[in-house]
Design a protein around this motif. Structure first.
Motif, PDB file in Angstrom:
ATOM      1  N   ARG A 183       0.875  -1.269  -0.057  1.00 16.63           N
ATOM      2  CA  ARG A 183      -0.126  -0.103  -0.232  1.00 16.63           C
ATOM      3  C   ARG A 183       0.765   1.396   0.189  1.00 16.63           C
ATOM      4  N   LYS A 184       2.026   1.265  -0.548  1.00 17.50           N
ATOM      5  CA  LYS A 184       3.226   2.316  -0.403  1.00 17.50           C
ATOM      6  C   LYS A 184       2.312   3.453  -1.338  1.00 17.50           C
ATOM      7  N   ASP A 185       1.439   3.121  -2.158  1.00 21.30           N
ATOM      8  CA  ASP A 185       1.109   4.388  -3.133  1.00 21.30           C
ATOM      9  C   ASP A 185      -0.552   4.898  -2.578  1.00 21.30           C
ATOM     10  N   SER A 186      -0.740   4.690  -1.365  1.00 22.43           N
ATOM     11  CA  SER A 186      -1.869   5.019  -0.774  1.00 22.43           C
ATOM     12  C   SER A 186      -2.041   6.740  -0.673  1.00 22.43           C
ATOM     13  N   SER A 187      -1.033   7.375  -0.714  1.00 19.74           N
ATOM     14  CA  SER A 187      -1.002   8.850  -0.771  1.00 19.74           C
ATOM     15  C   SER A 187      -1.349   9.455  -1.877  1.00 19.74           C
ATOM     16  N   ASN A 188      -1.223   8.837  -2.919  1.00 17.93           N
ATOM     17  CA  ASN A 188      -1.367   9.485  -4.179  1.00 17.93           C
ATOM     18  C   ASN A 188      -2.845   9.059  -4.757  1.00 17.93           C
ATOM     19  N   GLY A 189      -3.257   9.704  -6.149  1.00 23.36           N
ATOM     20  CA  GLY A 189      -4.431   9.571  -6.475  1.00 23.36           C
ATOM     21  C   GLY A 189      -5.261   8.188  -6.633  1.00 23.36           C
ATOM     22  N   ALA A 190      -4.388   7.012  -7.003  1.00 24.29           N
ATOM     23  CA  ALA A 190      -4.722   5.841  -7.044  1.00 24.29           C
ATOM     24  C   ALA A 190      -4.151   5.009  -5.906  1.00 24.29           C
ATOM     25  N   ALA A 191      -5.076   5.478  -4.773  1.00 22.58           N
ATOM     26  CA  ALA A 191      -4.951   4.796  -3.454  1.00 22.58           C
ATOM     27  C   ALA A 191      -5.205   3.471  -3.303  1.00 22.58           C
ATOM     28  N   GLY A 192      -3.931   2.546  -2.698  1.00 21.71           N
ATOM     29  CA  GLY A 192      -4.181   1.259  -2.734  1.00 21.71           C
ATOM     30  C   GLY A 192      -3.681   0.235  -3.634  1.00 21.71           C
ATOM     31  N   LEU A 193      -3.527   1.067  -4.859  1.00 21.23           N
ATOM     32  CA  LEU A 193      -3.220   0.259  -6.228  1.00 21.23           C
ATOM     33  C   LEU A 193      -1.558   0.224  -6.577  1.00 21.23           C
ATOM     34  N   THR A 194      -1.480  -1.095  -6.922  1.00 19.61           N
ATOM     35  CA  THR A 194       0.159  -1.361  -7.152  1.00 19.61           C
ATOM     36  C   THR A 194       0.255  -2.122  -8.232  1.00 19.61           C
ATOM     37  N   SER A 195       1.520  -2.248  -8.846  1.00 22.92           N
ATOM     38  CA  SER A 195       1.699  -3.243 -10.050  1.00 22.92           C
ATOM     39  C   SER A 195       1.917  -4.579  -9.416  1.00 22.92           C
ATOM     40  N   ALA A 196       1.993  -5.384 -10.547  1.00 25.74           N
ATOM     41  CA  ALA A 196       2.145  -7.045 -10.088  1.00 25.74           C
ATOM     42  C   ALA A 196       3.801  -7.220  -9.693  1.00 25.74           C
ATOM     43  N   ALA A 197       4.706  -6.249 -10.402  1.00 18.53           N
ATOM     44  CA  ALA A 197       6.007  -6.336  -9.883  1.00 18.53           C
ATOM     45  C   ALA A 197       6.285  -5.891  -8.280  1.00 18.53           C
ATOM     46  N   ASP A 198       5.544  -4.730  -8.096  1.00 17.96           N
ATOM     47  CA  ASP A 198       5.743  -4.364  -6.784  1.00 17.96           C
ATOM     48  C   ASP A 198       5.176  -4.877  -5.771  1.00 17.96           C
ATOM     49  N   TRP A 199       3.965  -5.729  -6.109  1.00 14.84           N
ATOM     50  CA  TRP A 199       3.212  -6.425  -5.180  1.00 14.84           C
ATOM     51  C   TRP A 199       4.089  -7.640  -4.549  1.00 14.84           C
ATOM     52  N   GLN A 200       4.019  -7.857  -3.254  1.00 14.73           N
ATOM     53  CA  GLN A 200       4.863  -8.565  -2.316  1.00 14.73           C
ATOM     54  C   GLN A 200       4.133  -9.786  -1.725  1.00 14.73           C
ATOM     55  N   VAL A 201       4.529 -10.922  -1.959  1.00 14.01           N
ATOM     56  CA  VAL A 201       3.788 -12.165  -1.299  1.00 14.01           C
ATOM     57  C   VAL A 201       3.942 -11.994   0.314  1.00 14.01           C
ATOM     58  N   ASP A 202       2.553 -11.849   0.826  1.00 18.06           N
ATOM     59  CA  ASP A 202       2.496 -11.454   2.238  1.00 18.06           C
ATOM     60  C   ASP A 202       2.296 -12.688   2.819  1.00 18.06           C
ATOM     61  N   ASP A 203       2.287 -12.624   4.391  1.00 15.10           N
ATOM     62  CA  ASP A 203       2.268 -13.943   5.341  1.00 15.10           C
ATOM     63  C   ASP A 203       0.943 -14.724   5.263  1.00 15.10           C
ATOM     64  N   ALA A 204      -0.051 -13.976   4.563  1.00 18.21           N
ATOM     65  CA  ALA A 204      -1.460 -14.673   4.489  1.00 18.21           C
ATOM     66  C   ALA A 204      -1.236 -15.440   3.258  1.00 18.21           C
ATOM     67  N   CYS A 205      -0.770 -15.112   2.349  1.00 17.58           N
ATOM     68  CA  CYS A 205      -0.608 -16.021   0.938  1.00 17.58           C
ATOM     69  C   CYS A 205       0.430 -17.203   1.325  1.00 17.58           C
ATOM     70  N   LEU A 206       1.379 -17.017   1.933  1.00 14.75           N
ATOM     71  CA  LEU A 206       2.343 -18.013   2.342  1.00 14.75           C
ATOM     72  C   LEU A 206       1.484 -19.217   3.302  1.00 14.75           C
ATOM     73  N   SER A 207       0.836 -18.643   4.198  1.00 18.42           N
ATOM     74  CA  SER A 207       0.333 -19.566   5.031  1.00 18.42           C
ATOM     75  C   SER A 207      -0.884 -20.275   4.190  1.00 18.42           C
ATOM     76  N   TRP A 208      -1.475 -19.703   3.283  1.00 16.09           N
ATOM     77  CA  TRP A 208      -2.404 -20.479   2.462  1.00 16.09           C
ATOM     78  C   TRP A 208      -1.798 -21.407   1.723  1.00 16.09           C
ATOM     79  N   ALA A 209      -0.736 -21.283   1.075  1.00 15.40           N
ATOM     80  CA  ALA A 209       0.073 -22.103   0.322  1.00 15.40           C
ATOM     81  C   ALA A 209       0.371 -23.393   1.276  1.00 15.40           C
ATOM     82  N   GLN A 210       0.701 -23.041   2.124  1.00 17.21           N
ATOM     83  CA  GLN A 210       1.263 -24.208   3.063  1.00 17.21           C
ATOM     84  C   GLN A 210       0.063 -24.888   3.578  1.00 17.21           C
ATOM     85  N   GLN A 211      -0.840 -24.335   3.706  1.00 20.83           N
ATOM     86  CA  GLN A 211      -2.247 -25.078   4.406  1.00 20.83           C
ATOM     87  C   GLN A 211      -2.842 -25.962   3.552  1.00 20.83           C
TER      88      GLN A 211
END
Length: 301
Positions: A183-211
Motif C-alpha cells: 500500500r505504498k502508493d496510498s497517498s496518491n490519487g490511485a490509493a491502494g493500487l500497485t503493479s504486479a512487480a511491486d506487489w509482495q507475497v504476504d504472510d497470509a498468502c504463504l500460510s495459504w500455500a502451506q495449508q
C-alpha cells in the motif's frame, strides 16, 4: 387463482427484466379473482434474486405502467405490504362475465377500458389482509411508488460500514489485513493500487500455500519459479489493489503443475544412440527414442 393471474402476467404484461420477475412473484401469491396479495420486500428480493434497490425500482416501474398498485390502506401479516394487480383483476372479471353462460366463449383481449372491480374487504380478511389501524404515533410507511409525498430514500449503507478512513497516519494501510509494502502508493490519487512487480507475497498468502499443500507439492524452488512466471505474465496488467493481486496469485499457484521426477533415459539401453542434448522438448525426446528403436537390429533381416 394464482395460475390465472400468472397466465395474465405471462401473456399480457408489458413488463421486462426485474419488473417482470417481481410481478410474477406477486402473481404467484394471488389467492382469488381480486388479484390482491401481500409480500415483504425481503421475500421479493429472495424470490427474484435481486437487490433491495432493484426490487424497489421494479415496483415503481410496475406502478407507473399501471400493472401494480401498492395498497397503503391495507396491512398483510406482520405489517407486510399489500399489492394489487388491477389489470389482471379487470381481465379475470371480463373472462368470468363472458364465460358465465358459455365456458368456451371467446374473450376479447384486455383493453384499457376494462373496468377494475371494487375490492371486497371481507374476502381479504380470509387471507390475512386487514384494513390498516394506525395510531398517530406510528411512523408512516415509505411509499415505494415514488410519489411526491414520499419521504426521501434512506441511506441503505449498513451501519457497520465505515464511510471515513480509520484514524491514524496517512501512510497507514486502511485495510489492516494488507501489509504496508503493498500500500505504498496510498497517498496518491490511485490509493491502494500497485503493479504486479511491486506487489509482495504476504504472510497470509504463504500460510495459504502451506495449508492447501501447494508448498509441499511444488517445493520452495517450484513456488519461487511459479511466482516469477506469474509476475512475468502479469507485467503488462494495470495496477490493482493488494487483495486483487493476492487472489490472482493464489489462483495461479493452485493451477501450477507439480514438477515430475526425471524420466528414465531411454538412450542408456544397449545399442541405443547417445543421450539427447539438453534442451530437447518431450516430443523431440520421444521421437528420438522411436527412431533409435527402428535403427536397432531385430535379427529378422
Amino acid at each position: 387463482m394464482s395460475r390465472d393471474t400468472r397466465e395474465w402476467a405471462w401473456e399480457h404484461s408489458a413488463s421486462r427484466g426485474n419488473a417482470r420477475l417481481v410481478l410474477l412473484s406477486i402473481a404467484d401469491r394471488i389467492p382469488d379473482a381480486q388479484c390482491v396479495a401481500w409480500a415483504s420486500l425481503t421475500s421479493l428480493m429472495r424470490r427474484t434474486n435481486a437487490s433491495r434497490n432493484a426490487v424497489r425500482a421494479a415496483i415503481t416501474a410496475l406502478a407507473v405502467a399501471g400493472e401494480l398498485e401498492v395498497l397503503d390502506d391495507l396491512d398483510g401479516p406482520q405489517h407486510s405490504t399489500v399489492y394489487r394487480l388491477p389489470q389482471a383483476a379487470a381481465w379475470l372479471a371480463k373472462v368470468a362475465a363472458a364465460r358465465k353462460d358459455d365456458p368456451e366463449a371467446y374473450v376479447e383481449p384486455p383493453a384499457a377500458s376494462d373496468p377494475t372491480p371494487e375490492l371486497d374487504i371481507e374476502r381479504l380478511r380470509r387471507h390475512g389482509i386487514w384494513p390498516k389501524t394506525r395510531s398517530e404515533s406510528d411512523p408512516p410507511r415509505q411509499d415505494l411508488t415514488g410519489s411526491e409525498s414520499a419521504p426521501p430514500r434512506q441511506n441503505l449503507t449498513p451501519p457497520r460500514v465505515r464511510s471515513r478512513p480509520l484514524p491514524g497516519s496517512d501512510s497507514a494501510p486502511q485495510n489492516r489485513s494488507e501489509p504496508k509494502v503493498n500500500r505504498k502508493d496510498s497517498s496518491n490519487g490511485a490509493a491502494g493500487l500497485t503493479s504486479a512487480a511491486d506487489w509482495q507475497v504476504d504472510d497470509a498468502c504463504l500460510s495459504w500455500a502451506q495449508q492447501q499443500g501447494h508448498l509441499a507439492r511444488l517445493g520452495e524452488h517450484g513456488l519461487q519459479a511459479s511466482d516469477a512466471k506469474w509476475r512475468h505474465h502479469r507485467a503488462d496488467r494495470s495496477p490493482r489493489s493488494a487483495a486483487a493481486w493476492a487472489a490472482d496469485w493464489r489462483s495461479w499457484i493452485a493451477r501450477e503443475h507439480s514438477p515430475t521426477p526425471q524420466r528414465p533415459n531411454l538412450y542408456a539401453l544397449p545399442g541405443g544412440t547417445p543421450p539427447p542434448q539438453t534442451g530437447m522438448t518431450r516430443t523431440e525426446a520421444h521421437m528420438a527414442a522411436l527412431l533409435a528403436a527402428v535403427d536397432d537390429p531385430t535379427g529378422t533381416e
